[in-house]
Design a protein around this motif. Structure first.
Motif, mmCIF file in Angstrom:
data_model
loop_
_atom_site.group_PDB
_atom_site.id
_atom_site.type_symbol
_atom_site.label_atom_id
_atom_site.label_comp_id
_atom_site.label_asym_id
_atom_site.label_seq_id
_atom_site.Cartn_x
_atom_site.Cartn_y
_atom_site.Cartn_z
ATOM 1 N N UNK A 80 32.416 99.847 78.588
ATOM 2 C CA UNK A 80 32.968 100.641 79.687
ATOM 3 C C UNK A 80 32.961 99.752 80.930
ATOM 4 N N UNK A 81 34.124 99.620 81.548
ATOM 5 C CA UNK A 81 34.162 98.764 82.740
ATOM 6 C C UNK A 81 35.561 98.661 83.307
ATOM 7 N N UNK A 82 35.690 97.758 84.265
ATOM 8 C CA UNK A 82 36.996 97.515 84.887
ATOM 9 C C UNK A 82 37.896 96.799 83.871
ATOM 10 N N UNK A 83 39.219 96.887 84.053
ATOM 11 C CA UNK A 83 40.124 96.211 83.117
ATOM 12 C C UNK A 83 39.761 94.736 82.940
ATOM 13 N N UNK A 84 39.758 94.277 81.676
ATOM 14 C CA UNK A 84 39.447 92.877 81.383
ATOM 15 C C UNK A 84 38.000 92.648 80.954
ATOM 16 N N UNK A 85 37.158 93.654 81.151
ATOM 17 C CA UNK A 85 35.727 93.470 80.851
ATOM 18 C C UNK A 85 35.499 93.233 79.358
ATOM 19 N N UNK A 130 29.480 92.847 66.314
ATOM 20 C CA UNK A 130 30.411 93.973 66.503
ATOM 21 C C UNK A 130 31.694 93.734 65.719
ATOM 22 N N UNK A 131 32.009 94.653 64.803
ATOM 23 C CA UNK A 131 33.256 94.539 64.039
ATOM 24 C C UNK A 131 34.436 94.883 64.938
ATOM 25 N N UNK A 132 34.269 95.946 65.718
ATOM 26 C CA UNK A 132 35.308 96.411 66.646
ATOM 27 C C UNK A 132 34.691 96.495 68.033
ATOM 28 N N UNK A 133 35.507 96.207 69.043
ATOM 29 C CA UNK A 133 35.060 96.365 70.432
ATOM 30 C C UNK A 133 36.018 97.345 71.100
ATOM 31 N N UNK A 134 35.563 98.545 71.346
ATOM 32 C CA UNK A 134 36.393 99.504 72.061
ATOM 33 C C UNK A 134 36.381 99.172 73.545
ATOM 34 N N UNK A 135 37.575 99.043 74.113
ATOM 35 C CA UNK A 135 37.690 98.754 75.544
ATOM 36 C C UNK A 135 37.989 100.050 76.276
#
Ligand SMILES: Cc1cc2nc3c(=O)[nH]c(=O)nc-3n(C[C@H](O)[C@H](O)[C@H](O)COP(=O)(O)OP(=O)(O)OC[C@H]3O[C@@H](n4cnc5c(N)ncnc54)[C@H](O)[C@@H]3O)c2cc1C
Length: 318
Positions: free
Chosen positions: A37-42, A55-60
């Motif tokens: 959870x963060x600003x765009x691009x984090x 981590x298999x998947x990283x949800x942005x």
């Protein structure tokens, strides 16, 4: 294999040390999925480190407002990720924020929550150390998705590296139900590690005697590359700032090594450090309760013992 969501604890563009530990715990239960959870691009910036940590998947879960509110963006993002994946469990750091996010999420998902775990097994059975470490409890959530907050430095081992594929996650934050951050004051961290996540903590108590004398505690902490902690009596006496208090009403620590200098070992202090892997105590009273939980104890004056220990450590480092 079911997914297990991990809320990524990050600061200043880097993972906090607890995040790989949470991913390691997640890999015991299922397929580790990181939620950033963060600003765009984090997420994109953190993805290589998250992949390395398993981590298999990283949800942005990214938006400009994600950094404007206290904890509600994290709750909303985890709820959205849970709806998308029906995870076997959701793991977070047992920080002040992590505990609040866990509680709010449990209400949102109508699920059970376990706080402050020091271990978790493949069946999502969590271990807690309770009542100042007097009891070890193993428990399992029996309703909804298990939500478990885990103490830093508790999980052994690591998860095998995985793909770390970044996937956007839609989520929305209810502004009306959120507390807006109006200013951020970052305490100067100095060169020492963060107290809650440090592998070594050297704490001073009332026995240190004054704020000036705390240099003895700091010198040993620096020789060992550790953080400095303090008992409440030391804090209340004005020897050291409150943010370094260890215990029931301070920070909970679980380092590899905890050194207690001039601390009696009251139950409220023990509650915050009892799960440390190795406890070393220096106290001039041989009956001090801290010795009951110490692996190594020295009955002596801390002003004799600590400087010698500092010197010995420095000599070993060459
Ligand atoms: C609701 C509540 C919450 C609390 N929360 C916390 C908490 O979060 N953290 C916490 O720490 N406490 C907390 N306390 C306070 C706790 O009960 C104790 O009062 C406190 O931990 C005592 O701190 P201390 O061991 O430094 O001081 P003391 O109990 O006074 O012990 C000092 C020790 O130093 C030794 N000593 C003195 N001089 C020397 C020397 N030169 N060399 C070696 N040894 C020496 C003495 O023998 C003694 O054992 C809480 C209390 C309550 C009621």
């Amino acid at each position: 294999m079911s997914d297990v969501l991990v809320l990524v604890d990050h600061f200043d563009g880097a993972l906090r040390k607890v995040t790989p530990e949470l991913l390691a715990a997640a890999s015991r239960i299922g397929n580790p999925v990181a939620v950033v959870v963060g600003a765009p691009g984090t997420a994109e910036a953190l993805a290589p480190a998250l992949a390395e940590a398993g981590a298999a998947t990283v949800y942005a879960a990214e938006s400009a407002e994600a950094t404007q509110y206290l904890v509600t963006p994290q709750v909303a993002a985890l709820a959205a990720a849970a709806a998308a994946t029906s995870p076997a469990a959701i793991l977070l750091a047992a920080t002040i924020d992590g505990r609040e996010i866990a509680g709010r999420l449990a209400v949102r998902l109508d699920s059970g929550v376990i706080s402050d775990a020091v271990d978790v097994d493949a069946d999502a059975v969590a271990t807690q150390s309770v009542f100042g470490g007097s009891y070890t409890v193993r428990s399992k959530v029996s309703r909804g998705t298990p939500i478990i907050s885990i103490r830093a430095n508790s999980i052994e081992g690591s998860a095998p590296a995985a793909a770390g594929t970044v996937t956007p996650l839609e989520f929305s934050v209810d502004a009306a139900a959120s507390a807006t951050i109006v200013a951020v004051h970052t305490e100067p961290a100095g060169d020492r590690p963060d107290l809650g996540a440090a592998s070594v903590v050297v704490s001073g108590g009332r026995g240190v005697g004054s704020a000036e004398n705390f240099t003895v505690v700091e010198a040993l902490a620096d020789a060992l590359g550790g953080a400095v902690g303090a008992s409440r009596a030391a804090v209340d006496s004005g020897y050291y700032p409150h943010q370094f208090q260890v215990g029931q009403t301070g920070t909970t620590v679980s380092p590899q090594v905890y050194v207690a200098l001039g601390i009696s070992g009251a139950i409220q202090h023990r509650a915050g450090m009892q799960t440390s892997k190795t406890i070393v105590a220096v106290n001039k009273d041989s009956d001090a309760p801290i010795f009951e939980i110490s692996d190594f104890g020295v009955v002596g004056d801390l002003f004799d013992v600590a400087p010698q220990l500092t010197q010995a450590v420095q000599a070993r480092k060459g």
